[in-house]
Design a protein around this motif. Structure first.
Motif, PDB file in Angstrom:
ATOM      1  N   GLY A 117      70.809  79.623  62.907  1.00 16.38           N
ATOM      2  CA  GLY A 117      70.918  79.332  61.476  1.00 16.38           C
ATOM      3  C   GLY A 117      70.431  80.478  60.615  1.00 16.38           C
ATOM      4  N   THR A 118      69.346  81.126  61.033  1.00 18.15           N
ATOM      5  CA  THR A 118      68.830  82.275  60.287  1.00 18.15           C
ATOM      6  C   THR A 118      69.824  83.432  60.312  1.00 18.15           C
ATOM      7  N   PHE A 177      73.806  86.773  56.122  1.00  9.55           N
ATOM      8  CA  PHE A 177      74.915  87.350  55.363  1.00  9.55           C
ATOM      9  C   PHE A 177      74.776  87.033  53.878  1.00  9.55           C
ATOM     10  N   PHE A 178      74.388  85.794  53.576  1.00 11.89           N
ATOM     11  CA  PHE A 178      74.358  85.351  52.182  1.00 11.89           C
ATOM     12  C   PHE A 178      73.136  85.869  51.442  1.00 11.89           C
ATOM     13  N   TRP A 179      72.130  86.388  52.158  1.00  8.61           N
ATOM     14  CA  TRP A 179      71.010  87.010  51.464  1.00  8.61           C
ATOM     15  C   TRP A 179      71.502  88.162  50.597  1.00  8.61           C
ATOM     16  N   GLY A 180      72.344  89.001  51.182  1.00  6.44           N
ATOM     17  CA  GLY A 180      72.883  90.122  50.422  1.00  6.44           C
ATOM     18  C   GLY A 180      74.047  89.728  49.532  1.00  6.44           C
ATOM     19  N   LEU A 221      69.595  90.924  61.756  1.00  4.31           N
ATOM     20  CA  LEU A 221      69.496  90.290  60.441  1.00  4.31           C
ATOM     21  C   LEU A 221      69.728  91.312  59.330  1.00  4.31           C
ATOM     22  N   ALA A 222      69.148  92.503  59.473  1.00  2.00           N
ATOM     23  CA  ALA A 222      69.326  93.550  58.465  1.00  2.00           C
ATOM     24  C   ALA A 222      70.785  93.993  58.397  1.00  2.00           C
ATOM     25  N   TRP A 252      69.433  82.274  72.104  1.00  2.00           N
ATOM     26  CA  TRP A 252      68.881  81.967  70.789  1.00  2.00           C
ATOM     27  C   TRP A 252      68.734  80.461  70.611  1.00  2.00           C
ATOM     28  N   SER A 253      67.722  80.056  69.878  1.00  2.00           N
ATOM     29  CA  SER A 253      67.543  78.647  69.527  1.00  2.00           C
ATOM     30  C   SER A 253      68.412  78.318  68.309  1.00  2.00           C
ATOM     31  N   PRO A 254      68.653  77.019  68.061  1.00  2.00           N
ATOM     32  CA  PRO A 254      69.452  76.653  66.874  1.00  2.00           C
ATOM     33  C   PRO A 254      68.872  77.185  65.568  1.00  2.00           C
TER      34      PRO A 254
END
Length: 304
Positions: free
Chosen positions: A105-106, A111-114, A161-162, A99-101
Motif C-alpha cells: 500500500g505504501t 506515486f501520488f505523493w509527487g 519509494l523515491a 512485501w507485506s500488504p
C-alpha cells in the motif's frame, strides 16, 4: 438612446480564463452602451474593425494543430500506461521481495505523493515557461524514473519509494501543461473535441497498460514492464522536442486577447500571484467540478 444596462465590474472577472465568446460579447456590449438609436430600416450589423490585426484561431484541420493534438494523445496514452504498470507488476514483485500488504500500500501510494504535489505548480510552470517545455521536462523525468524502478526495487525500499514519487512528480505537471496547450491551440469550437480526443487516449492508456503488462511479464519478467514503458516515454519526449511547437512559434494563437506571435509569459512569480485565487474559490461551478472530479477519481483509482 439604448437603455443602460449594468455591465459586470472588471474586478469580478477572471482575466485570461473567461471563455472567448463571453469576452467578445462583453467587449461588444461595452462598446455599444453609448450608441445612439438607429433610424428605422438601418442595418444593425457592426462593421469590421480594420484598425486591429486579425488574430489567427487555429483549428484541428491545420497541420500544426493536428500534429500537436496527435502528439498529446500519444502522451496521454503513455503516461497512463506508466501510471498503471505497477498495479500489475506488483504481483510478481511481492513474491520476490516478500512485501507485506502495508508495504504494498505504501509503494502504491508513493506515486501520488509527487502527483498531488505538482498539480498546481504544473499549471504555474506551463504559463511561466510554456506548455511545451513543461511537458517535455515532466515527461523526461517520469520516463527516466520509470526505467530506474527495477534497479531501485532491488536496491532498497526507500529507493523504490523515491523513484515512484519522482514518477508522480513528472506526471503531475503533464496534465496542466497539456491542457494549457490545448487551450492555446484550439478555439472554443474545437477545444471540446480536442479534449475529447485526449480523454479517449488517456483511458486507452490505462486499458492498454493493464493488457500489455501481463504479457510482458510472462515473456521477459516484471523489470521489462518498467524498462519498456519508460523507454517508450523517452522516445515520445524526443519526438516532442523535435516536432512540437508553441502557438507563438507558428504565428497563431487561439486566445482572442493575444496577438499572433505574441509571447505572453509573466514569469513564475507573475504566473503564481497573477491568478485570482479568491475569485476561483467564490465560484460555485468550480466547487462543483472539484466534487465531481474527486468522486470520479476516488472510484477510478480504487478499482485501478
Amino acid at each position: 438612446a439604448m437603455p443602460s444596462r449594468k455591465v459586470p465590474s472588471p474586478k469580478h472577472r477572471i482575466p485570461h480564463l473567461l471563455p472567448s465568446p463571453w469576452q467578445a460579447a462583453s467587449s461588444s456590449f461595452s462598446n455599444c452602451r453609448s450608441c445612439k438609436a438607429l433610424p428605422s430600416g438601418s442595418s444593425t450589423e457592426v462593421p469590421a474593425d480594420t484598425t486591429k490585426p486579425a488574430v489567427a484561431s487555429p483549428s484541428v484541420s491545420s497541420a500544426d494543430a493536428t500534429l500537436v493534438i496527435s502528439l498529446l494523445a500519444m502522451a496521454y496514452t503513455i503516461w497512463n500506461m506508466d501510471k498503471v504498470n505497477l498495479s500489475v507488476a506488483v504481483v510478481p514483485m511481492v513474491k520476490q521481495f516478500q512485501w507485506s500488504p502495508s508495504v504494498v500500500g505504501t509503494i502504491q501510494s508513493s506515486f501520488f505523493w509527487g502527483y498531488v504535489l505538482m498539480q498546481i505548480p504544473g499549471g504555474v510552470l506551463a504559463r511561466a515557461i510554456g506548455g511545451k517545455t513543461t511537458l517535455l521536462v515532466g515527461f523526461t523525468l517520469f520516463s527516466l524514473a520509470t526505467c530506474l524502478i527495477p534497479v531501485a526495487a532491488t536496491s532498497s525500499l526507500p529507493s523504490l519509494l523515491a523513484c515512484r514519487a519522482l514518477v508522480g512528480i513528472g506526471e503531475g505537471v503533464t496534465p496542466p501543461a497539456a491542457t494549457a496547450l490545448i487551450a492555446q491551440w484550439f478555439g472554443p469550437r474545437d477545444r471540446a473535441r480536442a479534449m475529447g480526443i485526449a480523454g479517449f487516449a488517456q483511458n486507452m492508456g490505462a486499458v492498454g497498460g493493464l493488457i500489455l503488462a501481463p504479457s510482458i511479464i510472462d515473456a521477459w519478467g516484471w523489470p521489462w514492464v518498467f524498462t519498456s514503458f519508460g523507454g517508450l516515454g523517452l522516445v515520445w519526449a524526443a519526438a516532442w522536442a523535435a516536432l512540437a511547437k508553441e502557438p507563438k512559434e507558428s504565428g497563431a494563437s487561439a486566445q482572442p486577447s493575444q496577438k499572433a506571435g505574441e509571447d505572453d509569459r509573466p514569469g513564475i512569480l507573475g504566473a503564481l500571484f497573477g491568478i485570482p485565487w479568491l475569485a476561483f474559490l467564490r465560484q460555485p461551478s468550480v466547487w462543483a467540478i472539484v466534487i465531481v472530479h474527486f468522486c470520479y477519481n476516488y472510484g477510478f483509482y480504487t478499482l485501478l
